[in-house]
Every structure is written in structure tokens, then in C-alpha cells.
Scaffold this active site. Structure first.
Site, PDB file in Angstrom:
ATOM      1  N   HIS A  43     -15.463   0.095   3.092  1.00 29.34           N
ATOM      2  CA  HIS A  43     -15.239   1.370   3.755  1.00 29.34           C
ATOM      3  C   HIS A  43     -16.388   2.345   3.538  1.00 29.34           C
ATOM      4  O   HIS A  43     -16.430   3.424   4.108  1.00 29.34           O
ATOM      5  CB  HIS A  43     -13.953   2.011   3.266  1.00 29.34           C
ATOM      6  CG  HIS A  43     -12.730   1.282   3.707  1.00 29.34           C
ATOM      7  ND1 HIS A  43     -12.102   0.329   2.924  1.00 29.34           N
ATOM      8  CD2 HIS A  43     -12.025   1.320   4.860  1.00 29.34           C
ATOM      9  CE1 HIS A  43     -11.066  -0.147   3.555  1.00 29.34           C
ATOM     10  NE2 HIS A  43     -10.985   0.431   4.743  1.00 29.34           N
ATOM     11  N   ASP A  92     -11.224  -6.056  -0.675  1.00 29.69           N
ATOM     12  CA  ASP A  92     -10.609  -5.038   0.159  1.00 29.69           C
ATOM     13  C   ASP A  92     -10.127  -5.722   1.420  1.00 29.69           C
ATOM     14  O   ASP A  92     -10.604  -6.803   1.782  1.00 29.69           O
ATOM     15  CB  ASP A  92     -11.631  -3.952   0.505  1.00 29.69           C
ATOM     16  CG  ASP A  92     -10.976  -2.700   1.029  1.00 29.69           C
ATOM     17  OD1 ASP A  92     -10.824  -1.755   0.235  1.00 29.69           O
ATOM     18  OD2 ASP A  92     -10.549  -2.683   2.220  1.00 29.69           O
ATOM     19  N   SER A 147       0.797  -1.229   0.000  1.00 29.09           N
ATOM     20  CA  SER A 147       0.000   0.000   0.000  1.00 29.09           C
ATOM     21  C   SER A 147       0.828   1.277   0.000  1.00 29.09           C
ATOM     22  O   SER A 147       0.278   2.360  -0.195  1.00 29.09           O
ATOM     23  CB  SER A 147      -0.924   0.014   1.213  1.00 29.09           C
ATOM     24  OG  SER A 147      -1.748  -1.118   1.174  1.00 29.09           O
ATOM     25  N   CYS A 181      -7.981   2.343   1.547  1.00 30.20           N
ATOM     26  CA  CYS A 181      -9.052   1.612   0.873  1.00 30.20           C
ATOM     27  C   CYS A 181      -8.555   0.995  -0.420  1.00 30.20           C
ATOM     28  O   CYS A 181      -8.101   1.687  -1.324  1.00 30.20           O
ATOM     29  CB  CYS A 181     -10.212   2.568   0.585  1.00 30.20           C
ATOM     30  SG  CYS A 181     -11.476   1.799  -0.435  1.00 30.20           S
TER      31      CYS A 181
END
Lengths: 647, 376
Positions: free
Chosen positions: A377, A371, A332, A390
């Protein structure tokens, strides 16, 4: 009658005899002249030639070793220096009774019985006039003991030689590198003449990269030797002997801030981890950590085989420089750059929202891209998507961007290429593209770039690989709003003779472009939100300055569709790697840092706090107390950390 | 008063020394040459041993023994030598055989008989024995020698020379051969016979040599001449030529020859001592020493021509030739124009009994010179 004939013959014979004598005189004269001629040829005509040969015979050029340059950190703290080491040496032919002398040395505690046996073996293999080292690295006490007993130790003496000394031990070893004995393979690329008399050469790290600066120029002293190679006593006025002094190597001033380095290193001491901290305004490397490390002094004082195999066969690979050689998926931590790409190509607006239902699907394909938060989310704009990390938001964005645009945009941040840091063996990582996949794999089906490959690339998983230094550079580029520099370790060199300091240039690279200047603010706001209410709120707790950060986890192996990630069932080394990137202060960044903890599982929980320690150390000069490392080592490093898994 | 002044004029002093020398049966120029070489030699020896007093004292003692032998022999009457010659030759031959036999049955090479106090080399005696014997044989016959007489002379020379060479001692063997051959040549043997003999010897040697295998030739060479090339690359010669060449015209100075002082020069106090002269005293010193040698050779030949007795003439001239061969072979070897054979530089090289033998032969020569009138 008989007598008369004899007398008559006598005169005849004498005449004959004298003729023969004259002939012999002529021959003798000619032979003598030939000897004279040869002497004149040798001593008059060829004199210069033979005088040179005679000099070659007995004048030996003995090199004088140049002192190696000293390495300082950015504040003038010494990281590598030359230390005289005192050693006990013995000249066999000067010792009246070898056995007795060695026994005496054992008696007064300067040697052990085992040392003495080994010394005897060494002495036998040397020439009787060569000085044989008995013990290295004598202490002050040893020297005092020797001085008191000297009268009993004829032929034994203390000699000094310069060795490389790293006063900080294991700290910064992967940046500094080390010196070791000049090996056969080193000789293939160095100038042998320049290294005559040099016993140590830089092997890796800065010691290797700046070998030319550090080495200096060896001098030459001429000595007279006899036919056995023994230095002849200079009690006679032989030919004038030349002496050319050595020139010490240049000192190096590093960009490393040792206290920050130490704080970072202490924070990951018992982990398999890497930390790289850069100054985003110029590319200076503030800290470069790879753990576990090792003591470079082992190599400088010539490492023993057993010590080396211990290091080399260690499962944690202490010799491996994770900061520049370790390649891991960025996870991420890539999301801020993907967001920038979206803004750059005007595919999204920061305030535009995307609804996250917990998974993403490509049209016409049943595969669900999940996710990390199974229930989703909800509605996400850019800031909240970054803050909550997210995945669905970035799956959708990656789909809009397409692989070519992602590839080209990420390349602007130095991903997939060498950062150019001056250390041997840096790895380029991997920035995948359809072209790459076609070349890499065999078979039509394997070579196809699937739309799904683009989706996973959007959250930094899949084929993509990065090194910690690449991610640090990427973070620095975001912090500097597009400015990019080659990371540099050495700020300046200093000539020890003239004391003249030469600054090394900052190398600016082509800047990374975003559509509008405000785009940088949007993404940075998202990264600030990460540490202030986002996934890594703990990292930003009580911070006097705004921290922009992003966590990440790199999958070590992939989990089957619909399977649950069950930590307890996975061996420690199969757990996810933890990433955290950060820069601060967010409004005027002075430091950008990337932290990787192998099998650390949680970016925000494990890597994040380490990043905070580095930021505090650099920005606030706040250093955690030094820890006694011996006790630390015994602690269990795999204590469970209670955090929710992201992505 | 005038008389007194006259007494100390140089001319008078020379006359006085002449008288003393005459009474001692010593020849002025010859003794001057020999003593100059001896003194020169002791200085060089001292440098070649890097200032070793012990060896210098031994060497000086040996020289005093040699000079004493020379002076004593000079007082004896020539008849004594003639009488002693067959005995000398015979005893030397027996001893030579003895040494060879002991040498073979013992541990390899042996050149001397160990008499406890001193080691005695029978081959040294032969250096005197062979020329004396040949001269004695010829002096009783009318010259030039016939081929039948040559048939006696040739074994007379070749047997002891051969026995010496197989000891192995090539150097001394060659000198014995040279001394004996010199007697034959000086006796007036016709050049025709001489060249025939020479050609025959060469052809014989060549034929025999070419029959041998390469390794046999090599084995013989190393057997005859074990010191020639210990490192297999001509190390001795290379170093001695470097020493001499680097000496230049005036040398590096006494005791300052790097080649010699730093032990690059092998055998520098014995066979290769001439290289020390060349290195430390240069061309200048080498030529002075060579000139002294030439003086001794020429003076000896001159004295030989002044003699009236065939034995005296032949023996004296062979002494000159032997002495010349010593110098020529040694210097030729050291300056790299002749192969390495173990021949010392006469009266200079350290050790051995060669200097005593050489001085003894000069003693006999001077006896022959001073007693010739009474002998005739």
C-alpha cells in the site's frame, strides 16, 4: 305308657330348648352390638377421613389453561399470539353408526378417506366417552359446511383450543424461538403442578428465556367424575364445586424493530448468514437474524417426525442460530480495536505513517507475513491503514503491542466472553492468549505461543473466534466511544390484567478505555474512510449520513505459503466467510450492525451492502420491496461476485 | 251413634287388623317387620339402580310372588310339611347332584337348573330341606340326641352343604350349614359334645389346610369365592367402607350418594346394597334397618319358644338363625369385618330366588305357629 314318657320328655325338652334360645339371643345381641359399634366407628368417629376419600374419588381438579403472554415488537406489531384453532371432534358413544358418520364426513369433504381410516384407529384406542379430534385447523368454509350438515352428524362437534401462532412465519424465528409440546425432559425442571393442563412450553429463544413471564398461572375447575373417569352430568346438587380462574401470562415488548428485522432477513434470505443490529446507546437488539430459518408454527401445532428430520438433517442447518452460536474468525473487522489498543498504550500516533511493502517480517525469521495487496500500500497512517485495510500496518502494530496487551484490551470489548443476551446456548467465542494455548494443547512445542501467533491475531485471523452478536457488540462499543451494554431483547413486560407495564433495566457494563477521547475520533475517522473512498466505497454511496464501517473475511481454511487463492478450485463451502461491521450516523450513532455471510467471500462486496440495507431501514425507514420467497429460493445463490479479495 | 264412633277408634282398628291377620294365620309383629324391610328395601334398590324403573318392577313382582307363597304356605297344615320333608330333601339332593354333574361336564361353575322360564337353584331348596329334615329326624326321638343319632345328622347336613360349596357357592353353603347346625344345637345337644365336635372340625380343617401348598390354598379360595377380590386389592371392600364412612350420621341424602351413584361402589344393587343405605341414609338409616332385622330375628325366636311341637320349635329357631346369619355375614362383609362371601342382604338385595325362599320359610313358620293346638 309310651305317650306319657313322650309328654314328660316334651316338658324337659322344651325347658332345654328355651335355655338354648336365651343363650342364642344373648349371642345374637352381642354380635349385633359389634356391628353397631363398627358402624359408629366408621360413620361417626372416622367420618371426616372417609368423606375426604370419597371426595378424592369423584371430584377431579381440572386445570384451566392460562393464555400465554403476547409478544410484540418495539412498535407494537404482534410477533407471537394465541389463536383459537377449530377442530372437529367426535364422541364415539354418542355416534349412532360410526362407519356411516365417517363416510358422511368424507362425502361432504370434511375428511379424506385416509383421514377416516386413521380416525377409526384412534377411536378404537380411546374410551368411548372421550372426545377424539378428527381434524385440526378448520377453515371458515369447513365450519360452514359442518353447520349445514350438522343434523346428520350426531356425536360430532367443533371444539376450540388455543394454540400459539406466529403471524410473521419464519421471520425472527431465531430470536423468538418457539413453543412445543411439554416433553419428559421439560418436566424435570418445571413445577409439574403449575404445568398441569399446559400443553405447550417455550423451547428456545425468547419463548424459552421468558417462559416464567409468558406462562401465566393456570386455574382450576372441579368436576364430578364417575368410576370410569367420565364427567358426570350435573343434574344433582353435589358438593359445592370450587373454581379458580386462570391468570394470563405477561405480554412482552421486544426491542426488535420488525421492519428492520424483515429487511435484513430478506437481504440474506437464501444465504447462510447472520445479522445482528444493536442500539449502541443502550444495547437494545434492533434485529437478530440467522438464516436459513424455519416456520415456528410447525412446532406450535406439534411438528411431524418427517418435518423435523427435514429440518434437522438439512445441510444448511436451519435450526442452528448462527447469530449467537456460530463462531468465526473476525478477520479485518478486528483492526479498529487493534488500532485503539495502539493509541491506548501510546505506541503509535494517528498521523504516524508506516511503509507497507506488501509483506511483514519478524527480525531473525524468514517467514513473510503477506499483505492482501501483493505489491503493498505504500506509506500508511492510521486512517488510510483502516480505509485500505492494510495488513502490514497492523502486523507491525501487533508486534509492538504484544499478545498480553492485545488480549487484555480486546477483552474490554466483550470479545472471548458471553455477551449475556438472554438466549439459551450462546457461545463465548475464543480470545487466544499464551495461557490459553498452554492449557489447550499437549506437547511442549504445540504449547508455545510464537511471535507469529501475535502477528496473525493483529488482523483477526489465527485462533481467534467470535460470534456475530459479539462483533455487533464490539461495533456498538466503538460507536458509543467505550460505553458497553448487555444486549437485550425485551424492553418491557405488561401485566394483562392491570395493564401495568414494567420496563426492564438497561444493563451497563464496565466501559472500554482508550488513552484520550480523541483516539476514538481517529479510529472512527478511519472507519468512515472505509465507506468513503476506502475498501467499501460502494457501501457509503449516496448515503445521507456518514457510515463508519469495516469489512473482513474469515478464512475457512488456510492457504499454503506462496500459494494463490484460486476461487474456482475451491468448493463453495470452503470459501471465506464475509464480514461487515458498521454504525451510523458516524457522529451520533443510533445503530451498530454486524453482518456475516458464510462462504460469502467478500466482506465489502457481499456483507457490506446487506449492512447498508439494515442501516437505511432503521435510520431512513427505507425498506426494500418484499420479495416472494418461493421464487427467490430457486435462484442460484452462488453467482460469482467480482471483487478483489482483501487482506 | 256411640257405636259408630267406637268403630273408628285406633284401638278398634288394631283389633280388626289382628282378626284379619289371625284368620290368615299371619303373625302381626313378624309381618310388620318383614313388610317394613321389603318396603325400605325397594326404596334403596331404586336409588342403588340410579332410578331404574324396570328393575324396580321386576323386584316388586318377585316380592309379590314371595308374599303369595308365604301366605299360601301359612294356610297349610303342619302335617303336610312333615309329610313333604323327606321328599323335599330327597328331590333337592338329587337336583343338587345333577347340577354339580352338569356343572363339571359343562362350562365350569353352575348353580342353577335352567327350566326355561326361570332359573331354579336346588341349593335354595336345601335351605329349607336341611333344617326340616334334621328337625323331622329329631322330633321322633327323645332328646338330647345320642352320638349314634349325631352320626346320622352330621352327614344329613354336611352332604348338601358340601355339594353346594363345591358348586361353588360358599355363601349358600355356609347358610345351609348354619341352619342345620342350629337345629342340632337347639335340640339340646350337650355343650361337651358340641365343643368336642367344634374342636374336631377346626383341627381337621386346620390340618388339611396346612397340608396344602400356598398356591393350592389360593386356588381353593378363589374357586370357592370367585367374586371376592377381582382387582386383587380389596377394591370392593375399600369402596364400600368409604361409602359407609362418608355417609356420616345422617347420610348424603336419598339418591345423593356419590360412591353409589357414580359407580365407585361395585355390586351396589346386590351384595353391597347395605353400603348404599350407609352412604345415603347414614348411621341413622343403617340402625333403623338393622333394628328391623333384629325385630324379625327376635320375634321368630319368640314364636319358636311358644310352640309345643319339637319339629316346629327346631325348624322355627333354625329359620331365625339362618336369617340372622344372612344379615350378619352380609353386613359384616360390607362394613369390612368379614371376608367377602356372596351372601345377599335378605329381602333387600336385587335378584335371585333367596327372597322367595326366605318368605316361604316364614310362611311355614307361621303355619306351625297357628296350627300348634290342632296339631297337638
Amino acid at each position: 305308657m309310651k305317650a306319657q314318657t313322650i309328654i314328660k320328655d316334651m316338658w324337659q325338652e322344651l325347658k332345654l330348648f328355651r335355655r338354648r334360645v336365651i343363650v342364642s339371643i344373648i349371642i345374637i345381641g352381642l354380635l349385633f352390638i359389634s356391628l353397631f359399634a363398627r358402624l359408629i366407628w366408621l360413620q361417626l368417629y372416622r367420618h371426616t377421613h372417609y368423606a375426604g376419600l370419597a371426595l378424592d374419588n369423584h371430584v377431579r381438579n381440572e386445570p384451566i389453561q392460562a393464555a400465554r403472554g403476547i409478544i410484540y415488537d418495539r412498535n407494537g406489531l404482534i410477533l407471537a399470539e394465541n389463536k383459537p384453532s377449530y377442530q372437529l371432534e367426535l364422541v364415539p358413544e354418542l355416534v349412532p353408526n360410526l362407519q356411516k358418520t365417517l363416510q358422511y364426513l368424507v362425502q361432504i369433504g370434511l375428511m379424506t378417506n385416509k383421514d377416516a381410516l386413521e380416525a377409526q384407529r384412534t377411536i378404537r384406542s380411546r374410551r368411548s366417552f372421550d372426545s377424539v379430534p378428527l381434524r385440526l385447523n378448520l377453515s371458515e368454509e369447513d365450519m360452514a359446511r359442518f353447520a349445514v350438515n350438522r343434523f346428520n352428524l350426531q356425536g360430532v362437534d367443533i371444539h376450540t383450543r388455543l394454540t400459539r401462532y406466529y403471524p410473521q412465519g419464519e421471520y425472527a424465528v431465531h430470536a423468538l424461538g418457539y413453543v412445543g409440546s411439554v416433553s419428559e425432559s421439560d418436566l424435570s425442571y418445571i413445577d409439574r403442578d403449575a404445568y398441569a393442563g399446559t400443553s405447550l412450553i417455550g423451547k428456545i429463544g425468547i419463548e424459552d428465556a421468558y417462559e416464567k413471564e409468558l406462562h401465566g398461572i393456570n386455574g382450576v375447575r372441579q368436576i364430578i367424575v364417575d368410576a370410569h373417569g367420565r364427567s358426570a352430568q350435573l343434574n344433582k346438587d353435589w358438593e359445592a364445586l370450587a373454581e379458580q380462574p386462570s391468570t394470563a401470562g405477561n405480554d412482552l415488548f421486544l426491542t426488535l424493530d420488525f421492519l428492520v428485522q424483515k429487511a435484513a432477513e430478506d437481504a440474506v434470505w437464501n444465504k447462510r448468514a447472520a445479522v445482528v443490529a444493536l442500539d449502541p446507546t443502550n444495547g437494545d437488539v434492533i434485529a437478530l437474524v440467522s438464516r436459513p430459518g424455519f416456520d415456528p408454527n410447525l412446532f406450535a401445532r406439534s411438528i411431524m417426525q418427517s418435518e423435523f428430520s427435514d429440518l434437522n438433517e438439512n445441510l444448511d442447518r436451519p435450526l442452528f442460530n448462527r447469530a449467537i452460536n456460530g463462531m468465526y474468525p473476525p478477520g479485518s473487522t478486528l483492526k479498529p480495536v487493534v488500532a485503539l489498543a495502539g493509541l491506548n498504550f501510546s505506541l503509535i500516533k494517528p498521523e504516524e505513517t508506516h511503509y507497507c511493502s506488501g509483506f511483514f517480517m519478524l527480525p531473525g525469521i524468514s517467514h513473510r507475513f503477506r499483505d492482501w495487496k501483493p505489491r503493498g500500500h505504500g506509506s500508511m497512517d492510521m486512517v488510510s491503514a483502516l480505509a485500505q485495510s492494510c495488513d502490514v500496518y497492523f502486523y507491525a502494530l501487533a508486534d509492538k503491542l504484544g499478545v498480553r496487551r492485545i488480549h487484555d484490551y480486546l477483552a474490554q470489548f466483550g470479545l472471548g466472553a458471553l455477551t449475556g443476551i438472554n438466549l439459551r446456548g450462546e457461545k463465548p467465542g475464543l480470545l487466544p492468549s499464551p495461557d490459553w494455548k498452554r492449557k489447550k494443547f499437549n506437547g511442549k512445542s504445540a504449547q508455545v505461543w510464537f511471535p507469529g501467533d501475535t502477528i496473525t491475531l493483529g488482523i483477526g485471523q489465527g485462533y481467534m473466534l467470535t460470534t456475530p452478536i459479539q462483533l455487533a457488540q464490539m461495533t456498538a462499543v466503538i460507536a458509543a466511544r467505550g460505553e458497553r451494554f448487555v444486549p437485550r431483547l425485551v424492553r418491557a413486560t405488561r401485566d394483562p390484567v392491570s395493564q401495568k407495564t414494567t420496563a426492564l433495566l438497561v444493563q451497563r457494563l464496565r466501559r472500554a478505555e482508550a488513552g484520550k477521547p480523541e483516539d476514538w475520533d481517529s479510529v472512527i475517522d478511519g472507519m468512515i474512510a472505509v465507506t468513503h473512498g476506502g475498501t467499501a466505497t460502494a457501501v457509503g454511496n449516496n448515503s445521507p449520513y456518514a457510515i463508519a464501517g469495516k469489512s473482513g473475511t474469515a478464512q475457512v481454511f488456510s492457504i499454503a505459503q506462496n500459494a494463490k487463492y484460486d476461487e474456482s478450485k475451491i468448493s463453495e463451502r470452503m470459501r471465506d466467510h464475509a464480514w461487515f461491521i458498521a454504525f451510523a450516523p458516524a457522529d451520533a450513532p443510533r445503530i451498530a450492525v454486524a453482518v456475516l455471510v458464510e462462504n460469502g467471500r467478500s466482506g465489502s462486496g457481499v456483507a457490506g451492502p446487506i449492512a447498508r440495507i439494515v442501516l437505511d431501514a432503521y435510520l431512513q425507514r427505507k425498506f426494500p420491496p418484499s420479495l416472494p420467497h418461493d421464487t427467490l429460493k430457486e435462484n442460484n445463490t452462488t453467482a460469482p461476485v467480482a471483487v478483489e479479495r482483501e487482506e | 251413634m256411640w257405636q259408630k264412633i267406637d268403630n273408628i277408634t285406633p284401638l278398634n282398628a288394631i283389633e280388626k287388623t289382628d282378626k284379619i291377620l289371625d284368620r290368615l294365620h299371619l303373625d302381626g309383629p313378624l309381618v310388620f317387620g318383614i313388610l317394613s324391610i321389603l318396603i325400605f328395601g325397594q326404596f334403596i334398590l331404586f336409588s342403588a339402580t340410579s332410578g331404574d324403573w324396570t328393575r324396580l318392577i321386576y323386584s316388586v313382582l318377585r316380592i309379590f310372588i314371595g308374599i303369595t307363597v308365604m301366605v299360601i304356605l301359612a294356610q297349610l297344615k303342619p302335617a303336610v310339611f312333615k309329610l313333604a320333608t323327606p321328599w323335599l330333601y330327597g328331590i333337592a339332593l338329587i337336583l343338587l347332584l345333577l347340577v354339580d354333574i352338569i356343572g363339571y361336564s359343562g362350562n365350569g361353575a353352575q348353580r342353577w337348573l335352567d327350566l326355561g322360564l326361570l332359573r331354579f337353584q336346588p341349593s335354595e331348596l336345601m335351605k329349607l330341606g336341611v333344617p326340616m329334615m334334621c328337625a323331622l329326624y329329631l322330633c321322633e326321638r327323645s332328646l338330647p340326641a345320642t352320638s349314634r343319632e349325631l352320626g346320622v345328622l352330621i352327614p344329613l347336613i354336611l352332604v348338601p352343604a358340601g355339594l353346594t360349596i363345591v358348586q361353588p357357592d360358599l355363601g349358600t353353603g355356609i347358610l345351609i350349614l348354619a341352619a342345620g347346625t342350629a337345629v342340632v344345637i337347639f335340640s339340646g345337644i350337650s355343650w361337651r359334645i358340641l365343643s368336642f365336635l367344634g374342636t374336631a372340625a377346626l383341627a381337621f380343617a386346620w390340618a388339611g389346610w396346612s397340608f396344602l401348598h400356598n398356591y393350592q390354598q389360593k386356588r381353593i379360595l378363589t374357586f370357592l369365592n370367585p367374586d371376592s377380590d377381582p382387582l386383587g386389592s380389596g377394591y370392593h371392600i375399600i369402596q364400600s367402607v368409604i361409602a359407609i364412612g362418608s355417609g356420616g350420621v345422617f347420610g348424603k341424602g336419598y339418591m345423593h350418594g356419590a360412591q353409589g351413584q357414580l359407580a365407585f361402589l361395585p355390586e351396589r344393587s346386590t351384595d353391597f346394597i347395605f353400603a348404599v343405605v350407609g352412604e345415603e341414609l347414614g348411621l341413622f338409616g343403617a340402625i333403623i334397618l338393622m333394628s328391623l332385622y333384629l325385630l324379625v330375628v327376635l320375634r321368630t325366636l319368640y314364636l319358636a319358644t311358644q310352640m309345643r311341637d319339637t319339629f316346629a320349635c327346631l325348624f322355627s329357631s333354625s329359620v331365625a338363625i339362618m336369617f340372622f346369619f344372612y344379615v350378619f355375614i352380609n353386613v359384616g362383609m360390607v362394613i369390612g369385618v368379614l371376608p367377602v362371601v356372596g351372601v345377599p342382604l335378605p329381602l333387600v338385595s336385587y335378584g335371585g330366588t333367596a327372597a322367595v325362599t326366605m318368605l316361604a320359610s316364614f310362611g311355614i313358620l307361621m303355619s306351625l305357629h297357628f296350627h300348634q293346638k290342632s296339631n297337638l
